[in-house]
Scaffold this motif. Structure first.
Motif, PDB file in Angstrom:
ATOM      1  N   SER A  62     106.457 110.646  -1.078  1.00  0.00           N
ATOM      2  CA  SER A  62     107.089 111.350   0.146  1.00  0.00           C
ATOM      3  C   SER A  62     107.111 110.284   1.155  1.00  0.00           C
ATOM      4  N   ARG A  63     106.933 109.304   1.234  1.00  0.00           N
ATOM      5  CA  ARG A  63     107.170 108.459   2.280  1.00  0.00           C
ATOM      6  C   ARG A  63     107.185 106.946   1.742  1.00  0.00           C
ATOM      7  N   TYR A  95      88.429 113.887   5.045  1.00  0.00           N
ATOM      8  CA  TYR A  95      89.506 113.892   3.827  1.00  0.00           C
ATOM      9  C   TYR A  95      89.419 113.038   2.866  1.00  0.00           C
ATOM     10  N   LEU A 113     102.360 125.431   2.389  1.00  0.00           N
ATOM     11  CA  LEU A 113     101.776 124.203   2.878  1.00  0.00           C
ATOM     12  C   LEU A 113     102.967 123.527   3.677  1.00  0.00           C
ATOM     13  N   ARG A 114     102.663 123.184   4.748  1.00  0.00           N
ATOM     14  CA  ARG A 114     103.763 122.376   5.759  1.00  0.00           C
ATOM     15  C   ARG A 114     103.353 120.921   5.759  1.00  0.00           C
ATOM     16  N   PHE A 115     104.246 119.959   5.449  1.00  0.00           N
ATOM     17  CA  PHE A 115     103.911 118.618   5.609  1.00  0.00           C
ATOM     18  C   PHE A 115     105.080 117.829   6.205  1.00  0.00           C
ATOM     19  N   VAL A 117     107.581 114.602   6.245  1.00  0.00           N
ATOM     20  CA  VAL A 117     107.993 113.459   5.646  1.00  0.00           C
ATOM     21  C   VAL A 117     108.957 112.698   6.119  1.00  0.00           C
ATOM     22  N   PRO A 121     109.880 118.484   8.312  1.00  0.00           N
ATOM     23  CA  PRO A 121     109.002 119.180   7.662  1.00  0.00           C
ATOM     24  C   PRO A 121     109.142 119.541   6.295  1.00  0.00           C
ATOM     25  N   VAL A 127     100.398 121.037  -3.941  1.00  0.00           N
ATOM     26  CA  VAL A 127     100.601 119.889  -3.798  1.00  0.00           C
ATOM     27  C   VAL A 127      99.404 119.038  -4.748  1.00  0.00           C
TER      28      VAL A 127
END
Length: 167
Positions: A62-63, A95, A113-115, A117, A121, A127
């Motif tokens: 994702s990054r 975590y 779920l909000r992430f 990247v 958002p 995930v």
């Protein structure tokens, strides 16, 4: 008849043995040295992106960049604590187990779920975070163990030489 008598000045031997006893009774300096070695080894794994056995961590999806190095909070939280006759090495980040062992996270029913990247958002229902072990879980890798033994040896030699057992 006169019985022969031999006198030995053993003060140096007794002093050396007393230093050895002192080292054994106060292991904190040696344990601190072991803690520093293990902390360094763990942080080297973060820098190289590998687990304690040298296997690369799963790549990011994702990054860009290295896994577990975005802001460095987890790597920088690695520390050690000497208590009694033991040393504990780890992190206080809640975590950390997710990254050490991996996890599957699902949103509650009707939620997402909000992430973020790369600043944007992203919303998902689930995930999967792959395991990226940074701590040894069963035993120390041989090289790590050898480094720990070397650190102990250096502390024992320092105490034996009379230079003290302080860290």
């Amino acid at each position: 008849m006169t019985t022969p008598r031999i006198e030995v000045d053993d003060r140096e031997v007794v002093e050396a043995l007393n230093r050895l006893i002192e080292i054994g009774e106060h292991p904190a300096p040696a344990l601190s040295a072991v803690g520093r070695v293990l902390k360094t080894r763990i942080q080297e794994g973060f820098q190289s992106g590998t687990d304690p056995t040298g296997r690369p961590w799963a790549p990011l999806k994702s990054r860009r960049g290295q896994p577990l190095r975005d802001k460095g909070h987890l790597m920088n939280s690695i520390d050690y604590n000497v208590e009694g006759n033991s040393v504990e090495v780890g992190t206080n980040r809640a975590y950390a187990p997710v990254h050490q062992f991996g996890a599957k996270i699902e949103a509650k029913a009707g939620k997402v779920l909000r992430f973020f990247v790369e600043g944007r958002p992203v919303f998902v229902k689930r995930v999967t975070i792959p395991a990226r072990p940074f701590l040894p879980t069963e035993r120390l890798p041989e090289e790590w163990g050898n480094d720990a033994l070397d650190a102990i040896g250096e502390r024992v030699r320092a105490g034996w030489d009379g230079s003290g057992t302080s860290t």
